[in-house]
Design a protein around this motif. Structure first.
Motif, PDB file in Angstrom:
ATOM      1  N   THR A 161       9.848   4.739   3.757  1.00  0.00           N
ATOM      2  CA  THR A 161       9.656   5.946   2.968  1.00  0.00           C
ATOM      3  C   THR A 161      10.495   5.778   1.706  1.00  0.00           C
ATOM      4  N   THR A 162       9.837   5.923   0.580  1.00  0.00           N
ATOM      5  CA  THR A 162      10.499   5.778  -0.709  1.00  0.00           C
ATOM      6  C   THR A 162       9.677   6.490  -1.771  1.00  0.00           C
ATOM      7  N   ARG A 163      10.344   7.086  -2.710  1.00  0.00           N
ATOM      8  CA  ARG A 163       9.617   7.709  -3.817  1.00  0.00           C
ATOM      9  C   ARG A 163       9.374   6.696  -4.933  1.00  0.00           C
ATOM     10  N   HIS A 164       9.763   5.447  -4.701  1.00  0.00           N
ATOM     11  CA  HIS A 164       9.624   4.406  -5.719  1.00  0.00           C
ATOM     12  C   HIS A 164       8.531   3.395  -5.372  1.00  0.00           C
ATOM     13  N   GLY A 165       7.551   3.805  -4.595  1.00  0.00           N
ATOM     14  CA  GLY A 165       6.463   2.902  -4.205  1.00  0.00           C
ATOM     15  C   GLY A 165       5.672   2.391  -5.394  1.00  0.00           C
ATOM     16  N   THR A 166       5.358   3.269  -6.321  1.00  0.00           N
ATOM     17  CA  THR A 166       4.608   2.856  -7.510  1.00  0.00           C
ATOM     18  C   THR A 166       5.428   1.879  -8.344  1.00  0.00           C
ATOM     19  N   ALA A 167       6.721   2.138  -8.474  1.00  0.00           N
ATOM     20  CA  ALA A 167       7.599   1.227  -9.219  1.00  0.00           C
ATOM     21  C   ALA A 167       7.646  -0.139  -8.534  1.00  0.00           C
ATOM     22  N   LEU A 168       7.642  -0.159  -7.208  1.00  0.00           N
ATOM     23  CA  LEU A 168       7.639  -1.426  -6.474  1.00  0.00           C
ATOM     24  C   LEU A 168       6.364  -2.203  -6.772  1.00  0.00           C
ATOM     25  N   GLN A 169       5.218  -1.527  -6.712  1.00  0.00           N
ATOM     26  CA  GLN A 169       3.958  -2.205  -7.014  1.00  0.00           C
ATOM     27  C   GLN A 169       3.966  -2.773  -8.431  1.00  0.00           C
ATOM     28  N   GLN A 170       4.433  -2.000  -9.386  1.00  0.00           N
ATOM     29  CA  GLN A 170       4.481  -2.465 -10.774  1.00  0.00           C
ATOM     30  C   GLN A 170       5.450  -3.625 -10.935  1.00  0.00           C
ATOM     31  N   VAL A 219      10.609  12.904  12.885  1.00  0.00           N
ATOM     32  CA  VAL A 219      11.830  13.106  12.096  1.00  0.00           C
ATOM     33  C   VAL A 219      12.294  11.793  11.462  1.00  0.00           C
ATOM     34  N   LEU A 220      12.521  10.758  12.280  1.00  0.00           N
ATOM     35  CA  LEU A 220      12.932   9.469  11.740  1.00  0.00           C
ATOM     36  C   LEU A 220      12.565   8.341  12.683  1.00  0.00           C
ATOM     37  N   ALA A 221      12.300   7.211  12.085  1.00  0.00           N
ATOM     38  CA  ALA A 221      12.060   5.961  12.797  1.00  0.00           C
ATOM     39  C   ALA A 221      12.724   4.877  11.959  1.00  0.00           C
ATOM     40  N   MET A 222      13.739   4.229  12.529  1.00  0.00           N
ATOM     41  CA  MET A 222      14.477   3.209  11.789  1.00  0.00           C
ATOM     42  C   MET A 222      14.787   2.048  12.705  1.00  0.00           C
ATOM     43  N   GLY A 223      14.425   0.857  12.254  1.00  0.00           N
ATOM     44  CA  GLY A 223      14.742  -0.330  13.018  1.00  0.00           C
ATOM     45  C   GLY A 223      13.560  -1.264  13.156  1.00  0.00           C
ATOM     46  N   ASP A 225       7.833  -5.605  13.169  1.00  0.00           N
ATOM     47  CA  ASP A 225       7.776  -4.799  11.950  1.00  0.00           C
ATOM     48  C   ASP A 225       9.144  -4.174  11.752  1.00  0.00           C
ATOM     49  N   PHE A 226       9.533  -3.994  10.489  1.00  0.00           N
ATOM     50  CA  PHE A 226      10.747  -3.239  10.194  1.00  0.00           C
ATOM     51  C   PHE A 226      10.311  -1.911   9.605  1.00  0.00           C
ATOM     52  N   VAL A 227      10.841  -0.817  10.154  1.00  0.00           N
ATOM     53  CA  VAL A 227      10.462   0.513   9.678  1.00  0.00           C
ATOM     54  C   VAL A 227      11.698   1.320   9.294  1.00  0.00           C
ATOM     55  N   LEU A 228      11.523   2.112   8.278  1.00  0.00           N
ATOM     56  CA  LEU A 228      12.558   3.018   7.803  1.00  0.00           C
ATOM     57  C   LEU A 228      11.828   4.262   7.314  1.00  0.00           C
ATOM     58  N   VAL A 229      11.506   5.155   8.253  1.00  0.00           N
ATOM     59  CA  VAL A 229      10.645   6.298   7.979  1.00  0.00           C
ATOM     60  C   VAL A 229      11.424   7.580   8.207  1.00  0.00           C
ATOM     61  N   ARG A 230      11.353   8.468   7.217  1.00  0.00           N
ATOM     62  CA  ARG A 230      11.977   9.788   7.317  1.00  0.00           C
ATOM     63  C   ARG A 230      10.921  10.862   7.101  1.00  0.00           C
ATOM     64  N   GLN A 244       0.849  -1.191   0.000  1.00  0.00           N
ATOM     65  CA  GLN A 244       0.000   0.000   0.000  1.00  0.00           C
ATOM     66  C   GLN A 244       0.883   1.238   0.000  1.00  0.00           C
ATOM     67  N   LEU A 245       0.453   2.247  -0.715  1.00  0.00           N
ATOM     68  CA  LEU A 245       1.187   3.509  -0.742  1.00  0.00           C
ATOM     69  C   LEU A 245       0.485   4.499   0.167  1.00  0.00           C
ATOM     70  N   THR A 246       1.277   5.321   0.858  1.00  0.00           N
ATOM     71  CA  THR A 246       0.728   6.300   1.782  1.00  0.00           C
ATOM     72  C   THR A 246       1.563   7.569   1.756  1.00  0.00           C
ATOM     73  N   ASP A 247       0.926   8.671   2.075  1.00  0.00           N
ATOM     74  CA  ASP A 247       1.646   9.939   2.195  1.00  0.00           C
ATOM     75  C   ASP A 247       2.131  10.177   3.617  1.00  0.00           C
ATOM     76  N   ASP A 248       1.636   9.386   4.579  1.00  0.00           N
ATOM     77  CA  ASP A 248       2.008   9.569   5.984  1.00  0.00           C
ATOM     78  C   ASP A 248       2.328   8.218   6.617  1.00  0.00           C
ATOM     79  N   ALA A 249       3.593   7.835   6.562  1.00  0.00           N
ATOM     80  CA  ALA A 249       4.021   6.546   7.106  1.00  0.00           C
ATOM     81  C   ALA A 249       3.875   6.477   8.623  1.00  0.00           C
ATOM     82  N   TRP A 250       3.876   7.624   9.285  1.00  0.00           N
ATOM     83  CA  TRP A 250       3.807   7.639  10.750  1.00  0.00           C
ATOM     84  C   TRP A 250       2.522   7.000  11.256  1.00  0.00           C
TER      85      TRP A 250
END
Length: 143
Positions: free
Chosen positions: A102-111, A62-66, A75-80, A40-46
């Motif tokens: 968080t990634t700008r390649h979410g649509t590419a991942l789905q495809q 600000v960030l959540a990683m780990g 769960d593994f999270v990598l949120v900026r 699923q793609l989201t604009d707010d990972a938090w």
């Protein structure tokens, strides 16, 4: 920035040296392709974070990683900041139940996940953009 590699058997989330240090993880996150239920793609990972930090770094907003420990597993999270993200729900048989990135390649991942991947790991952006056929528009003459 995280790199997403996909082959016929797995999705690999390759972390930079900084991401590995902040996530307290020495290696990439490997997810069996067969265990991916939804992306699923989201604009707010938090809003997708659940549970408490088990191992990693967290600066609210600000960030959540780990690794986050939720009631049903890990769960593994990598949120900026407030960047677009992909939420990958898994079947729970592997190391994690959910991966939030968080990634700008979410649509590419789905495809890319819809395509038959090669045996060699390939960046999801290359898979997705290479698979999109381009057709001449009505105003363009075919070559």
């Amino acid at each position: 920035m995280v790199t997403l590699l996909l082959d016929s058997t797995q999705l690999e989330v390759v972390l930079s040296a900084t991401e590995r240090a902040l996530a307290f993880r020495g290696e990439a996150v490997r997810i069996a392709r067969s265990s991916i239920r939804t992306v699923q793609l989201t604009d707010d990972a938090w809003t997708w974070l659940r549970g408490v930090r088990a191992r990693g770094s967290h600066v609210p907003g600000v960030l959540a990683m780990g690794t986050w420990k939720a009631s049903g597993g890990l769960d593994f999270v990598l949120v900026r900041r407030r960047r677009p993200a992909a939420v990958i729900d898994l079947d729970g048989d592997g190391e994690f139940q959910r991966v939030v990135l968080t990634t700008r390649h979410g649509t590419a991942l789905q495809q890319a996940l819809r395509l038959k991947a090669e045996d060699e790991p390939t960046d999801v952006v290359e898979l997705a953009t290479g698979a999109i056929a381009t057709h001449p528009t009505a105003t363009q003459a075919p070559d």
